[in-house]
Design an enzyme around this catalytic site. Structure first.
Site, PDB file in Angstrom:
ATOM      1  N   GLY A  12       0.805  -1.218   0.000  1.00 18.75           N
ATOM      2  CA  GLY A  12       0.000   0.000   0.000  1.00 18.75           C
ATOM      3  C   GLY A  12       0.835   1.264   0.000  1.00 18.75           C
ATOM      4  N   ASP A 135       1.390   1.557   8.637  1.00 17.45           N
ATOM      5  CA  ASP A 135       1.036   0.737   9.800  1.00 17.45           C
ATOM      6  C   ASP A 135       2.124   0.733  10.868  1.00 17.45           C
ATOM      7  OD1 ASP A 135      -1.363   0.034   8.637  1.00 17.45           O
ATOM      8  OD2 ASP A 135      -0.602  -1.827   7.788  1.00 17.45           O
ATOM      9  N   GLY A 179      -4.988  -0.297  10.069  1.00 14.60           N
ATOM     10  CA  GLY A 179      -4.033  -1.066  10.868  1.00 14.60           C
ATOM     11  C   GLY A 179      -4.664  -2.361  11.321  1.00 14.60           C
ATOM     12  N   ARG A 180      -4.375  -3.452  10.595  1.00 16.78           N
ATOM     13  CA  ARG A 180      -5.113  -4.686  10.880  1.00 16.78           C
ATOM     14  C   ARG A 180      -4.690  -5.362  12.170  1.00 16.78           C
ATOM     15  NH1 ARG A 180      -2.254  -5.930   5.960  1.00 16.78           N
ATOM     16  NH2 ARG A 180      -0.355  -7.099   6.410  1.00 16.78           N
ATOM     17  N   LEU A 285      -7.810   7.794   2.572  1.00 19.29           N
ATOM     18  CA  LEU A 285      -7.603   9.241   2.617  1.00 19.29           C
ATOM     19  C   LEU A 285      -6.537   9.583   3.650  1.00 19.29           C
ATOM     20  CD1 LEU A 285     -11.298  10.508   2.482  1.00 19.29           C
ATOM     21  CD2 LEU A 285      -9.605  10.645   0.649  1.00 19.29           C
TER      22      LEU A 285
END
Length: 385
Positions: A12, A135, A179-180, A285
């Site tokens: 990403g 992240d 942020g997983r 965004l």
């Protein structure tokens, strides 16, 4: 005969990925050691398709716009690579006389970087990693380029949101943070506060299991006290068994597209507590905002690109540029090289000392660590009552 250098982006984008690109390109061009500086158009897939951009053909004005352009000007990917792909990439690099490779990305990209370095080692091709992830979850390094800007975005946006909610204190607003598995982005929202009682009022990072009844009790108590409540919750919230509180919409390999956590929590507040609530989800965004780009983050991202270029041209391979914190006040940081094996798919989550005892806030230790990465002070808000 001079050899060539290539830069490959993976994963990403961020608000400062092009800063690292700019630093690497400029360092290579100034070295006098490289004939051509290439960019793989579309990440590793672009290299496999031999879609290369020669930076020597790019107008000067376009290059100078890179540091203030979000995402990546050469494209990126999340390609699932097999052993034969790495072998083919090594062949292509050799065919095009590319001796130096810079791979700029997060955990998955550093894993690919290590695997490519291994197959290239006996072919005289050097491979170096440049960290990138909003992240902030790459192992070893103090922090990652990309995080400072999203942290500034979160803190600034939550400060603005908090002023709005305070002026019309009739509802609960749940803002969802990217942020997983790591809560760095969620935690950064704490830097929004100017004084006690300011938003965010509750923080929910993914490092601790989410309990529905406990959440509702805390929101209810806060609402009765303040009238308006701002909650910042991670997209990766899960229960005691590690199950996401909202089933993923789609999942393939390491890529998970989470359900709408903020909407789920806001609807829960409405249904269970009878309190007006709404959800906000900045999503990408937050990682694409040049308006909130941190100048500290931008400068460090550029230096990461330059340091990686210097290292690979000096013959280093199979390593990643990392950051070492020397001081937080005043802020000082330096780069160093870490063996890529130490960071390949290693995930760095919020440590226990950065999480407050109650589970819904962070400690001052975190704020002291995070504050310098945001750059200049955020705009202060007027307070008349």
């Amino acid at each position: 005969m001079k050899e060539n250098l290539i830069i490959i982006h993976g994963g990403g984008p961020t608000a400062v990925l092009n800063c690292s690109l700019y630093g690497a390109v400029r360092e290579a061009q100034a070295s006098g050691l490289v004939e051509h500086v290439y960019g793989a158009v579309g990440g590793t897939g672009g290299l496999l398709k031999e879609k290369l951009l020669d930076f020597g053909s790019v107008p000067e004005g376009e290059l100078e716009r890179l540091p203030t352009t979000p995402a990546t000007a050469i494209g990126t990917s999340r390609d699932a690579l097999e052993a034969e792909d790495y072998a083919r990439m090594a062949d292509i690099l050799a065919e095009k006389h590319i001796r130096y490779v810079l791979m700029n990305g997060g955990n998955g990209t550093m894993d690919a970087c290590g695997k490519l370095a291994a197959v290239c080692r006996d072919r005289g091709i050097s491979v170096m990693g440049i960290p990138k992830t909003m992240d902030n979850d790459i192992a070893v390094t103090d922090h990652c380029p990309g995080f400072g800007s999203v942290a500034r975005y979160m803190a600034g946006t939550v400060r603005e949101l908090g002023v709005d909610v305070r002026s019309l204190p009739i509802h609960v607003v749940v803002l969802e943070a990217l942020g997983r598995n790591a809560g760095w982005t969620t935690a950064a929202a704490a830097l929004a506060r100017e004084q006690e009682g300011d938003a965010p009022h509750l923080l929910y990072p993914p490092e601790r299991p989410f309990h529905e009844d406990e959440f509702l009790d805390r929101v209810g108590d806060m609402y009765r006290k303040l009238g308006g409540v701002v909650v910042v919750a991670s997209e990766g919230l899960h229960d005691d068994e590690g199950k996401p509180i909202v089933p993923p919409i789609f999942q393939t390999g390491r890529s998970t597209y989470f359900g709408d956590v903020s909407s789920h929590l806001a609807q829960m507040v409405v249904r269970r507590l009878g309190i007006k609530a709404r959800s906000e989800k900045p999503g990408i965004l937050a990682r694409a905002s040049i308006a909130w780009q941190s100048p500290v983050d931008a400068a460090e991202a550029e230096e990461a690109g330059r340091a990686a270029c210097r290292a690979v041209l000096a013959g280093e391979t199979g390593q990643m540029v990392a950051f070492r914190r020397l001081s937080s006040a005043p802020y000082r940081c330096e780069t160093f090289l870490v063996p890529i094996e130490e960071v390949m798919l290693g995930e760095r989550v919020l440590p226990a000392e950065y999480l407050a005892a109650g589970g819904t806030d962070v400690t001052e230790a975190f704020c002291g660590w995070c504050r310098p990465l945001l750059g200049p002070e955020l705009p202060s808000m007027a307070r008349l009552f």
